[in-house]
Design a protein around this motif. Sequence first.
Motif, PDB file in Angstrom:
ATOM      1  N   VAL A  16      63.708  40.598  59.807  1.00  0.00           N
ATOM      2  CA  VAL A  16      62.997  39.321  60.214  1.00  0.00           C
ATOM      3  C   VAL A  16      61.616  39.559  59.418  1.00  0.00           C
ATOM      4  CG1 VAL A  16      61.672  38.027  62.191  1.00  0.00           C
ATOM      5  CG2 VAL A  16      63.956  38.960  62.533  1.00  0.00           C
ATOM      6  N   GLY A  17      60.926  40.661  59.728  1.00  0.00           N
ATOM      7  CA  GLY A  17      59.449  40.988  59.014  1.00  0.00           C
ATOM      8  C   GLY A  17      59.291  40.562  57.768  1.00  0.00           C
ATOM      9  N   TRP A  18      60.111  40.832  56.717  1.00  0.00           N
ATOM     10  CA  TRP A  18      59.662  40.605  55.515  1.00  0.00           C
ATOM     11  C   TRP A  18      59.617  39.297  55.069  1.00  0.00           C
ATOM     12  CZ3 TRP A  18      63.054  38.178  51.949  1.00  0.00           C
ATOM     13  CH2 TRP A  18      64.326  37.949  52.442  1.00  0.00           C
ATOM     14  N   TRP A  19      60.729  38.136  55.596  1.00  0.00           N
ATOM     15  CA  TRP A  19      60.614  37.005  55.295  1.00  0.00           C
ATOM     16  C   TRP A  19      59.733  35.974  56.410  1.00  0.00           C
ATOM     17  CZ3 TRP A  19      62.101  33.500  58.839  1.00  0.00           C
ATOM     18  CH2 TRP A  19      62.934  33.985  60.128  1.00  0.00           C
ATOM     19  N   LEU A  20      59.665  36.482  57.347  1.00  0.00           N
ATOM     20  CA  LEU A  20      58.744  35.748  58.355  1.00  0.00           C
ATOM     21  C   LEU A  20      57.165  35.869  58.107  1.00  0.00           C
ATOM     22  CD1 LEU A  20      58.521  33.925  60.772  1.00  0.00           C
ATOM     23  CD2 LEU A  20      58.557  35.885  62.356  1.00  0.00           C
ATOM     24  N   THR A  21      56.753  37.223  57.476  1.00  0.00           N
ATOM     25  CA  THR A  21      55.300  37.452  57.252  1.00  0.00           C
ATOM     26  C   THR A  21      54.733  36.378  56.398  1.00  0.00           C
ATOM     27  OG1 THR A  21      55.735  39.537  57.926  1.00  0.00           O
ATOM     28  CG2 THR A  21      53.582  39.169  56.769  1.00  0.00           C
ATOM     29  N   PRO A  22      55.413  36.127  55.038  1.00  0.00           N
ATOM     30  CA  PRO A  22      54.845  35.064  54.312  1.00  0.00           C
ATOM     31  C   PRO A  22      54.699  33.748  54.893  1.00  0.00           C
ATOM     32  CG  PRO A  22      56.555  36.382  53.007  1.00  0.00           C
ATOM     33  CD  PRO A  22      56.438  36.745  54.604  1.00  0.00           C
ATOM     34  N   ILE A  23      55.573  33.377  55.543  1.00  0.00           N
ATOM     35  CA  ILE A  23      55.459  32.036  56.432  1.00  0.00           C
ATOM     36  C   ILE A  23      54.440  32.018  57.425  1.00  0.00           C
ATOM     37  CG2 ILE A  23      56.816  30.529  58.082  1.00  0.00           C
ATOM     38  CD1 ILE A  23      59.391  31.577  56.803  1.00  0.00           C
ATOM     39  N   VAL A  24      54.163  32.929  58.256  1.00  0.00           N
ATOM     40  CA  VAL A  24      52.967  33.120  59.102  1.00  0.00           C
ATOM     41  C   VAL A  24      51.671  33.011  58.328  1.00  0.00           C
ATOM     42  CG1 VAL A  24      51.805  34.594  60.987  1.00  0.00           C
ATOM     43  CG2 VAL A  24      54.392  34.166  60.904  1.00  0.00           C
TER      44      VAL A  24
END
Length: 134
Positions: A16-24
């Motif tokens: 989750v973290g690697w792809w959700l971080t740029p979105i956030v």
Amino acid sequence: MTQRSFLVRAIWFVFVGWWLTPIVVNIAWALNVTVILAPIGIKLINLVPTVLTLQEPRSRRGPGESSVRLEAGDGTTQHSLPVRALYFVFVGWWLSFLWANLAALLAMTIIGLPVAIWLANRLPYVTSLYRFHG
């Protein structure tokens, strides 16, 4: 609250973290360029380390933050709200965008992950000169 185990945090990052971080990060930046929604954007920026690796948020300074410079929990001084607001208007909004996206990009690589975490942990300060304590 106690920190989650390394295994749980690693699994979160991988799935989750690697792809959700740029979105956030980019949603937060878009909110920050508006006057009305900037407080929500700042809250999202403060959550970037949690989104990336489930790192527990650090405690924040309370409402007594009205003097010119305050002591943070580690003995360093805290900039006043007007100074932080001016910094944000002239520097913080664009520098935090670059800083956060660099962190998100580095987080996508195993080699860059330690630097990405370091950058993410300093994102609230880069955005608004706000020092966490605790």
